[in-house]
Scaffold this motif. Structure first.
Motif, PDB file in Angstrom:
ATOM      1  N   GLU A 238       0.811  -1.203   0.000  1.00  0.00           N
ATOM      2  CA  GLU A 238       0.000   0.000   0.000  1.00  0.00           C
ATOM      3  C   GLU A 238       0.852   1.264   0.000  1.00  0.00           C
ATOM      4  N   SER A 239       0.386   2.289  -0.730  1.00  0.00           N
ATOM      5  CA  SER A 239       1.168   3.517  -0.871  1.00  0.00           C
ATOM      6  C   SER A 239       1.320   4.246   0.457  1.00  0.00           C
ATOM      7  N   SER A 240       0.298   4.188   1.325  1.00  0.00           N
ATOM      8  CA  SER A 240       0.399   4.854   2.621  1.00  0.00           C
ATOM      9  C   SER A 240       1.531   4.249   3.449  1.00  0.00           C
ATOM     10  N   THR A 241       1.699   2.944   3.333  1.00  0.00           N
ATOM     11  CA  THR A 241       2.795   2.267   4.021  1.00  0.00           C
ATOM     12  C   THR A 241       4.124   2.587   3.350  1.00  0.00           C
ATOM     13  N   LEU A 242       4.131   2.513   2.022  1.00  0.00           N
ATOM     14  CA  LEU A 242       5.374   2.712   1.272  1.00  0.00           C
ATOM     15  C   LEU A 242       5.952   4.109   1.476  1.00  0.00           C
ATOM     16  N   PHE A 243       5.119   5.147   1.339  1.00  0.00           N
ATOM     17  CA  PHE A 243       5.616   6.509   1.481  1.00  0.00           C
ATOM     18  C   PHE A 243       6.104   6.783   2.900  1.00  0.00           C
TER      19      PHE A 243
END
Length: 288
Positions: A238-243
């Protein structure tokens, strides 16, 4: 996870290069224009298929690349202005705290998971970014001159958010290098226009050392974007995790580099920030 680790590694490498710009009196704008041209070249040379300029213009992601290219240059100038008016610490904090914007949109645009563990990890990570980045007690004191930090916060967050949106909806996996090359090429065009306007007021030689600095900067800059996009394309990540992981990882690694290579001193807040960053990373990772 390997793509994320490589993105953090190359992004942190940019920290060393920018630090050396001051040591060798490099003209940052000229070096950055060269850097974009180098990144453009790498992007097109590493393309997985043959293509034409006309084909690029017809791509669904082309207009998004134009916007991102313009934003790359604009945010650079805002970052420089923030450093001059408010100080380097303010610029660093405003830029890194902007991670909250793509995290927010990741949850609402892509229906990414929301748990108490994940929210707590992200909040702790944001606090850690602030504590690890701040170098004095005067950051954001007073209400004056907050325009540039606010613009930097919004601009940096917009780039990450829009990059995710374009990548998700329009960029095929085999076109990542073409997309990134086009993105850097457009940024170079905007940078060249700015240099041309500046030269009208005051003409000066480009300088060999600025060209060399731009080449050295362009290679890790290209790969930092490439690996970030590839990480965004990994299913189940997930992008929220990745960023969150990407931004906090860069802060930790850059801080370590600063201590080892440049003998920078850590304050008690910096040390606490690093500890909280590690805790935040563990929490966000387990929550995902």
């Amino acid at each position: 996870m390997i793509y994320l680790a490589l993105s953090i590694l190359f992004s942190s490498g940019l920290f060393i290069i920018f630090k050396l710009f001051g040591v060798y009196k490099i003209d940052a704008l000229k070096a950055i224009v060269v850097n974009y041209l180098v990144a453009l070249t790498f992007g097109f040379l590493n393309a997985n298929r043959t293509f034409s300029v006309a084909e690029i213009i017809d791509q669904n992601w082309f207009f998004g690349a134009v916007i991102l290219g313009a934003m790359f240059v604009s945010v650079f100038f805002v970052m420089a202005k923030t450093s001059q008016v408010n100080g380097v610490s303010v610029a660093s904090v405003a830029g890194k705290m902007s991670v909250v914007i793509p995290v927010f949109f990741g949850v609402f645009l892509y229906n990414e998971t929301v748990t108490m563990l994940k929210i707590s990890g992200i909040v702790i990570a944001l606090i850690a970014v602030y504590l690890a980045s701040v170098k004095n007690d005067n950051v954001f004191k007073g209400k004056s001159n907050l325009l540039f930090p606010a613009l930097l916060f919004i601009g940096s967050g917009f780039i990450d958010t829009f990059l995710k949106y374009i990548e998700t909806n329009y960029v095929l996996k085999e076109d990542v290098s073409i997309f990134s090359g086009t993105l850097f090429g457009i940024a170079a065009i905007f940078g060249i226009i700015i240099l041309a306007l500046k030269s009208i007021k005051k003409a000066e030689a480009f300088g060999v050392k600025n060209i060399i600095a731009g080449i050295v900067l362009g290679i890790p800059n290209y790969y930092s974007i490439i690996f970030l996009i590839k990480a965004l394309q990994v299913e189940g990540f997930e992008s929220s995790t990745l960023f969150t992981l990407n931004n906090v990882g860069i802060v930790i690694f850059s801080t370590i580099i600063g201590v080892i290579l440049f003998k920078e001193k850590l304050t008690s807040k910096n040390i606490l920030g690093i500890i909280l960053a590690i805790l935040g990373i563990v929490m966000v990772t387990f929550a995902s």
